[in-house]
Design a protein around this motif. Structure first.
Motif, short mmCIF file in Angstrom:
data_model
loop_
_atom_site.label_atom_id
_atom_site.label_comp_id
_atom_site.label_asym_id
_atom_site.label_seq_id
_atom_site.Cartn_x
_atom_site.Cartn_y
_atom_site.Cartn_z
N ALA A 238 -2.43 -15.77 -14.51
CA ALA A 238 -3.17 -15.24 -13.38
C ALA A 238 -3.28 -16.24 -12.23
O ALA A 238 -3.32 -15.85 -11.06
N ALA A 239 -3.34 -17.53 -12.54
CA ALA A 239 -3.49 -18.53 -11.48
C ALA A 239 -2.23 -18.68 -10.65
O ALA A 239 -2.29 -19.15 -9.51
N LEU A 240 -1.08 -18.30 -11.19
CA LEU A 240 0.19 -18.50 -10.49
C LEU A 240 0.74 -17.22 -9.87
O LEU A 240 1.50 -17.28 -8.91
N CYS A 241 0.36 -16.07 -10.42
CA CYS A 241 0.97 -14.82 -9.98
C CYS A 241 -0.07 -13.72 -9.87
O CYS A 241 -1.05 -13.69 -10.61
N GLU A 242 0.16 -12.81 -8.92
CA GLU A 242 -0.61 -11.58 -8.86
C GLU A 242 0.34 -10.42 -9.12
O GLU A 242 1.50 -10.43 -8.69
N ILE A 243 -0.13 -9.43 -9.85
CA ILE A 243 0.69 -8.30 -10.24
C ILE A 243 0.28 -7.09 -9.42
O ILE A 243 -0.90 -6.74 -9.34
N VAL A 244 1.26 -6.46 -8.78
CA VAL A 244 1.02 -5.30 -7.94
C VAL A 244 1.91 -4.17 -8.43
O VAL A 244 3.10 -4.35 -8.66
N TYR A 245 1.31 -2.98 -8.59
CA TYR A 245 2.08 -1.80 -9.00
C TYR A 245 2.34 -0.93 -7.78
O TYR A 245 1.42 -0.58 -7.03
N GLU A 246 3.62 -0.60 -7.58
CA GLU A 246 4.01 0.31 -6.50
C GLU A 246 4.25 1.69 -7.11
O GLU A 246 5.11 1.86 -7.98
N VAL A 247 3.47 2.67 -6.66
CA VAL A 247 3.51 4.02 -7.23
C VAL A 247 4.17 4.97 -6.25
O VAL A 247 3.70 5.13 -5.12
N PRO A 248 5.28 5.61 -6.63
CA PRO A 248 5.94 6.55 -5.71
C PRO A 248 5.10 7.80 -5.49
O PRO A 248 4.40 8.26 -6.41
#
Length: 251
Positions: A238-248
């Motif tokens: 979590a400290a190095l990356c953020e996760i984002v979901y792209e929903v069509p």
């Protein structure tokens, strides 16, 4: 619900002081003994609170020097999207290129590994059926940012050029493109993210403290016939990356 443990309450106090800029980036915090006396808690409570904030990237420990407010770090934006599977080649490498980073990975593959119960269930196999297991360490500009352990049914790819995910002419092409080479059309994936903490091995590989916050993603790819063709356990710090979901969205 019960009252928060003392170390969590203490961590909230320290985090608020950083947010209110009582201490700013690069500042050295008072000693544990000083903080313990000021806040009316034991040294062990201060230690656990600081370890938590270090794992979250708020503080950083410097051997022989003390604990400091961490410098702001830009987190990598990891986009989970159907479009990442439509580019050809490695989705991860394309993701990193879009961020201006050099994406690479190290891997180790073992063939004919008996499926443990959970993996067998996810792949629609019987416990002990043979699988191909590949462990990955993904890098951005040479720095580890993601771990993954991938499982594929051995009977599905045995005797083909794609049986070793990172060997042969289709090495590194990604699950969708590799499976297409043997006539298997992968149509969708199911992902289940959940928060967790890095264990000792994960912390060593990712270069983060043990217990650092991570996001665990359980992902399974399915064919157009509904057959699971690959499942993986992904670990993202979590400290190095953020996760984002792209929903069509279909108009």
């Amino acid at each position: 619900m019960g009252e928060q443990p003392p170390y969590l309450r203490t961590a909230d106090v320290l985090r608020r002081r950083v947010a209110e800029q009582e201490w700013t980036s690069g500042d050295r915090l008072p000693s544990r003994a000083q903080l313990a006396e000021e806040l009316g808690v034991g040294d062990n409570v201060i230690r656990r609170a600081q370890e938590l904030l270090i794992s979250q990237g708020v503080l950083e420990g410097r051997a022989g020097s003390g604990t400091y407010v961490a410098e702001p770090r830009e987190r990598l934006r990891m986009v989970r999207s159907q479009h990442r599977e439509q580019r050809g080649g490695s989705p991860y490498r394309a993701d990193m290129a879009a961020l201006g980073r050099r994406g690479a990975w190290e891997s180790r593959t073992e063939a004919k590994v008996p499926a443990p119960p959970e993996i067998a269930g996810r792949l629609g196999l019987s416990e002990g059926d043979l699988c191909v297991r590949t462990s990955y360490e993904f890098l951005a500009d040479g720095r580890p940012v993601q771990l993954s352990i991938s499982w594929e049914p051995y009977d599905l790819t045995a005797g083909t050029l794609i049986v070793m995910p990172e060997g042969g002419p289709y090495a590194g092409k990604g699950v969708v493109e590799r499976m297409a080479e043997i006539g298997v059309a992968v149509t969708h994936a199911v992902e289940r993210p959940e928060p967790g903490e890095a264990d000792a091995d994960e912390a060593t590989l990712l270069g983060v403290p043990r217990g650092a916050l991570v996001t665990r993603i359980q992902r399974t790819y399915y064919s157009d016939k509904g057959q699971p063709v690959e499942t993986a356990d992904i670990v993202v710090p979590a400290a190095l990356c953020e996760i984002v979901y792209e929903v069509p969205v279909n108009p």
